[in-house]
Design a protein around this motif. Structure first.
Motif, PDB file in Angstrom:
ATOM      1  N   ASN A 267       0.832  -1.213   0.000  1.00 36.95           N
ATOM      2  CA  ASN A 267       0.000   0.000   0.000  1.00 36.95           C
ATOM      3  C   ASN A 267       0.864   1.260   0.000  1.00 36.95           C
ATOM      4  O   ASN A 267       0.524   2.251  -0.632  1.00 36.95           O
ATOM      5  CB  ASN A 267      -0.921   0.015   1.230  1.00 36.95           C
ATOM      6  CG  ASN A 267      -2.300  -0.556   0.941  1.00 36.95           C
ATOM      7  OD1 ASN A 267      -3.139   0.118   0.355  1.00 36.95           O
ATOM      8  ND2 ASN A 267      -2.516  -1.795   1.332  1.00 36.95           N
ATOM      9  N   ILE A 268       1.968   1.207   0.735  1.00 39.05           N
ATOM     10  CA  ILE A 268       2.849   2.381   0.796  1.00 39.05           C
ATOM     11  C   ILE A 268       3.678   2.506  -0.488  1.00 39.05           C
ATOM     12  O   ILE A 268       3.945   3.608  -0.971  1.00 39.05           O
ATOM     13  CB  ILE A 268       3.770   2.306   2.045  1.00 39.05           C
ATOM     14  CG1 ILE A 268       2.915   2.252   3.316  1.00 39.05           C
ATOM     15  CG2 ILE A 268       4.710   3.497   2.104  1.00 39.05           C
ATOM     16  CD1 ILE A 268       3.705   1.981   4.577  1.00 39.05           C
ATOM     17  N   GLU A 269       4.060   1.351  -1.032  1.00 30.85           N
ATOM     18  CA  GLU A 269       4.889   1.348  -2.255  1.00 30.85           C
ATOM     19  C   GLU A 269       4.161   1.919  -3.468  1.00 30.85           C
ATOM     20  O   GLU A 269       4.744   2.626  -4.290  1.00 30.85           O
ATOM     21  CB  GLU A 269       5.268  -0.102  -2.630  1.00 30.85           C
ATOM     22  CG  GLU A 269       6.463  -0.641  -1.923  1.00 30.85           C
ATOM     23  CD  GLU A 269       6.607  -2.139  -2.157  1.00 30.85           C
ATOM     24  OE1 GLU A 269       7.414  -2.745  -1.445  1.00 30.85           O
ATOM     25  OE2 GLU A 269       5.909  -2.716  -3.033  1.00 30.85           O
ATOM     26  N   LEU A 270       2.871   1.609  -3.557  1.00 31.00           N
ATOM     27  CA  LEU A 270       2.134   1.855  -4.793  1.00 31.00           C
ATOM     28  C   LEU A 270       2.240   3.289  -5.325  1.00 31.00           C
ATOM     29  O   LEU A 270       2.627   3.488  -6.483  1.00 31.00           O
ATOM     30  CB  LEU A 270       0.672   1.427  -4.607  1.00 31.00           C
ATOM     31  CG  LEU A 270      -0.134   1.263  -5.879  1.00 31.00           C
ATOM     32  CD1 LEU A 270       0.477   0.193  -6.783  1.00 31.00           C
ATOM     33  CD2 LEU A 270      -1.572   0.896  -5.532  1.00 31.00           C
ATOM     34  N   PRO A 271       1.935   4.313  -4.494  1.00 32.24           N
ATOM     35  CA  PRO A 271       2.037   5.681  -5.036  1.00 32.24           C
ATOM     36  C   PRO A 271       3.451   6.054  -5.447  1.00 32.24           C
ATOM     37  O   PRO A 271       3.630   6.843  -6.381  1.00 32.24           O
ATOM     38  CB  PRO A 271       1.540   6.570  -3.891  1.00 32.24           C
ATOM     39  CG  PRO A 271       1.368   5.704  -2.711  1.00 32.24           C
ATOM     40  CD  PRO A 271       1.390   4.292  -3.127  1.00 32.24           C
ATOM     41  N   MET A 272       4.444   5.458  -4.770  1.00 38.52           N
ATOM     42  CA  MET A 272       5.830   5.780  -5.148  1.00 38.52           C
ATOM     43  C   MET A 272       6.192   5.165  -6.492  1.00 38.52           C
ATOM     44  O   MET A 272       6.920   5.750  -7.289  1.00 38.52           O
ATOM     45  CB  MET A 272       6.788   5.295  -4.068  1.00 38.52           C
ATOM     46  CG  MET A 272       6.737   6.164  -2.838  1.00 38.52           C
ATOM     47  SD  MET A 272       8.124   5.861  -1.776  1.00 38.52           S
ATOM     48  CE  MET A 272       7.334   4.918  -0.538  1.00 38.52           C
ATOM     49  N   LEU A 273       5.654   3.967  -6.734  1.00 38.24           N
ATOM     50  CA  LEU A 273       5.921   3.331  -8.035  1.00 38.24           C
ATOM     51  C   LEU A 273       5.220   4.119  -9.145  1.00 38.24           C
ATOM     52  O   LEU A 273       5.783   4.355 -10.213  1.00 38.24           O
ATOM     53  CB  LEU A 273       5.473   1.869  -8.022  1.00 38.24           C
ATOM     54  CG  LEU A 273       6.290   0.972  -7.073  1.00 38.24           C
ATOM     55  CD1 LEU A 273       5.685  -0.420  -6.969  1.00 38.24           C
ATOM     56  CD2 LEU A 273       7.748   0.883  -7.513  1.00 38.24           C
ATOM     57  N   TYR A 274       3.987   4.571  -8.874  1.00 39.88           N
ATOM     58  CA  TYR A 274       3.279   5.407  -9.848  1.00 39.88           C
ATOM     59  C   TYR A 274       4.067   6.684 -10.139  1.00 39.88           C
ATOM     60  O   TYR A 274       4.029   7.230 -11.232  1.00 39.88           O
ATOM     61  CB  TYR A 274       1.895   5.814  -9.339  1.00 39.88           C
ATOM     62  CG  TYR A 274       0.839   4.748  -9.445  1.00 39.88           C
ATOM     63  CD1 TYR A 274       0.827   3.862 -10.507  1.00 39.88           C
ATOM     64  CD2 TYR A 274      -0.162   4.646  -8.485  1.00 39.88           C
ATOM     65  CE1 TYR A 274      -0.147   2.893 -10.602  1.00 39.88           C
ATOM     66  CE2 TYR A 274      -1.144   3.684  -8.574  1.00 39.88           C
ATOM     67  CZ  TYR A 274      -1.134   2.805  -9.636  1.00 39.88           C
ATOM     68  OH  TYR A 274      -2.109   1.862  -9.728  1.00 39.88           O
ATOM     69  N   MET A 275       4.777   7.148  -9.107  1.00 45.27           N
ATOM     70  CA  MET A 275       5.530   8.391  -9.241  1.00 45.27           C
ATOM     71  C   MET A 275       6.758   8.187 -10.123  1.00 45.27           C
ATOM     72  O   MET A 275       7.438   9.138 -10.511  1.00 45.27           O
ATOM     73  CB  MET A 275       5.958   8.838  -7.843  1.00 45.27           C
ATOM     74  CG  MET A 275       6.144  10.319  -7.673  1.00 45.27           C
ATOM     75  SD  MET A 275       6.731  10.644  -5.997  1.00 45.27           S
ATOM     76  CE  MET A 275       5.212  10.879  -5.155  1.00 45.27           C
ATOM     77  N   GLY A 276       7.054   6.928 -10.420  1.00 46.05           N
ATOM     78  CA  GLY A 276       8.191   6.636 -11.290  1.00 46.05           C
ATOM     79  C   GLY A 276       9.486   6.428 -10.524  1.00 46.05           C
ATOM     80  O   GLY A 276      10.571   6.410 -11.094  1.00 46.05           O
ATOM     81  N   LYS A 277       9.380   6.256  -9.200  1.00 47.41           N
ATOM     82  CA  LYS A 277      10.578   5.962  -8.411  1.00 47.41           C
ATOM     83  C   LYS A 277      11.014   4.522  -8.686  1.00 47.41           C
ATOM     84  O   LYS A 277      10.183   3.649  -8.967  1.00 47.41           O
ATOM     85  CB  LYS A 277      10.271   6.085  -6.906  1.00 47.41           C
ATOM     86  CG  LYS A 277       9.733   7.432  -6.520  1.00 47.41           C
ATOM     87  CD  LYS A 277      10.849   8.356  -6.056  1.00 47.41           C
ATOM     88  CE  LYS A 277      10.280   9.657  -5.573  1.00 47.41           C
ATOM     89  NZ  LYS A 277      11.097  10.814  -5.953  1.00 47.41           N
ATOM     90  N   GLY A 278      12.324   4.273  -8.563  1.00 47.56           N
ATOM     91  CA  GLY A 278      12.837   2.923  -8.796  1.00 47.56           C
ATOM     92  C   GLY A 278      12.473   1.996  -7.646  1.00 47.56           C
ATOM     93  O   GLY A 278      12.126   2.436  -6.565  1.00 47.56           O
ATOM     94  N   ILE A 279      12.547   0.689  -7.945  1.00 45.41           N
ATOM     95  CA  ILE A 279      12.192  -0.327  -6.948  1.00 45.41           C
ATOM     96  C   ILE A 279      13.056  -0.199  -5.693  1.00 45.41           C
ATOM     97  O   ILE A 279      12.545  -0.185  -4.579  1.00 45.41           O
ATOM     98  CB  ILE A 279      12.388  -1.757  -7.547  1.00 45.41           C
ATOM     99  CG1 ILE A 279      11.414  -1.994  -8.697  1.00 45.41           C
ATOM    100  CG2 ILE A 279      12.233  -2.833  -6.478  1.00 45.41           C
ATOM    101  CD1 ILE A 279      10.004  -2.318  -8.287  1.00 45.41           C
ATOM    102  N   LYS A 280      14.371  -0.061  -5.908  1.00 38.27           N
ATOM    103  CA  LYS A 280      15.298  -0.022  -4.766  1.00 38.27           C
ATOM    104  C   LYS A 280      14.992   1.179  -3.866  1.00 38.27           C
ATOM    105  O   LYS A 280      14.834   1.039  -2.654  1.00 38.27           O
ATOM    106  CB  LYS A 280      16.740   0.032  -5.321  1.00 38.27           C
ATOM    107  CG  LYS A 280      17.829   0.282  -4.287  1.00 38.27           C
ATOM    108  CD  LYS A 280      18.249  -1.012  -3.590  1.00 38.27           C
ATOM    109  CE  LYS A 280      19.473  -0.813  -2.702  1.00 38.27           C
ATOM    110  NZ  LYS A 280      19.122  -0.320  -1.360  1.00 38.27           N
ATOM    111  N   GLU A 281      14.870   2.354  -4.497  1.00 40.75           N
ATOM    112  CA  GLU A 281      14.598   3.583  -3.750  1.00 40.75           C
ATOM    113  C   GLU A 281      13.272   3.467  -2.991  1.00 40.75           C
ATOM    114  O   GLU A 281      13.155   3.852  -1.832  1.00 40.75           O
ATOM    115  CB  GLU A 281      14.527   4.770  -4.728  1.00 40.75           C
ATOM    116  CG  GLU A 281      14.488   6.117  -4.054  1.00 40.75           C
ATOM    117  CD  GLU A 281      14.255   7.271  -5.043  1.00 40.75           C
ATOM    118  OE1 GLU A 281      13.928   8.356  -4.588  1.00 40.75           O
ATOM    119  OE2 GLU A 281      14.397   7.052  -6.274  1.00 40.75           O
ATOM    120  N   THR A 282      12.290   2.880  -3.694  1.00 36.93           N
ATOM    121  CA  THR A 282      10.963   2.708  -3.091  1.00 36.93           C
ATOM    122  C   THR A 282      11.035   1.795  -1.880  1.00 36.93           C
ATOM    123  O   THR A 282      10.535   2.121  -0.809  1.00 36.93           O
ATOM    124  CB  THR A 282       9.986   2.132  -4.131  1.00 36.93           C
ATOM    125  OG1 THR A 282       9.874   3.070  -5.199  1.00 36.93           O
ATOM    126  CG2 THR A 282       8.611   1.899  -3.538  1.00 36.93           C
TER     127      THR A 282
END
Ligand SMILES: Nc1ncnc2c1ncn2[C@@H]1O[C@H](COP(=O)(O)OP(=O)(O)OP(=O)(O)O)[C@@H](O)[C@H]1O
Ligand SMILES: [Mg+2]
Length: 128
Positions: free
Chosen positions: A103-118
């Motif tokens: 749930n926390i990861e999802l908006p960050m992935l949408y934002m285009g952040k990389g997997i590692k950073e996320t």
């Protein structure tokens, strides 16, 4: 910056037309905090849906950082919501089939952040 001018919002159900927001003007500058208060039915949720770019069906002008919200398409609005708008819901609105981490990861992935950073950020946020 947020600038509303002459906002009117109507809800229609059947023959009934309800005037939920009447000529609302509002300016919120960078760094300003404000609370919208009022009795039940006074239009707070209606207003927050407009401010939060979830409802474009209103009359009047809403400028968000000098962009007229009504002229933006859904993709641009989603992008702006992702980058500039945060909601804290009373009932959380988490996605049931995802874990808390996801749930926390999802908006960050949408934002285009990389997997590692996320992943690192999620651990940090959960730690807090
Ligand atoms: N989807 C809808 N269809 C029709 N009328 C609606 C709709 N949503 C809200 N309304 C009406 O618009 C008015 C404003 O409602 P709104 O939910 O914005 O008030 P509120 O200030 O958030 O109230 P509360 O404090 O109870 O959450 C009310 O009269 C409500 O019944
Ligand atoms: Mg409400």
């Amino acid at each position: 910056m947020i600038k509303l001018k002459g906002i009117n919002k109507y809800y229609t159900s059947g023959d009934e037309k309800l005037h939920a927001l009447k000529n609302v003007d509002l300016e919120v500058k960078k760094g300003e905090f404000l609370a919208i208060m009022g009795p039940s039915g006074s239009g707070k949720s209606t207003m927050i849906k407009i401010l939060g770019l979830l409802d474009k069906d209103f009359e009047g002008s809403y400028l968000l950082d000098e962009k007229e919200v009504k002229s933006l398409n859904d993709d641009l609005l989603s992008n702006l919501r992702n980058k500039k708008i945060g909601f804290v819901f009373q009932d959380f609105n988490l996605i049931d089939r995802l874990t808390i981490k996801e749930n926390i990861e999802l908006p960050m992935l949408y934002m285009g952040k990389g997997i590692k950073e996320t992943k690192d950020k999620v651990i940090e946020l959960l730690g807090k």
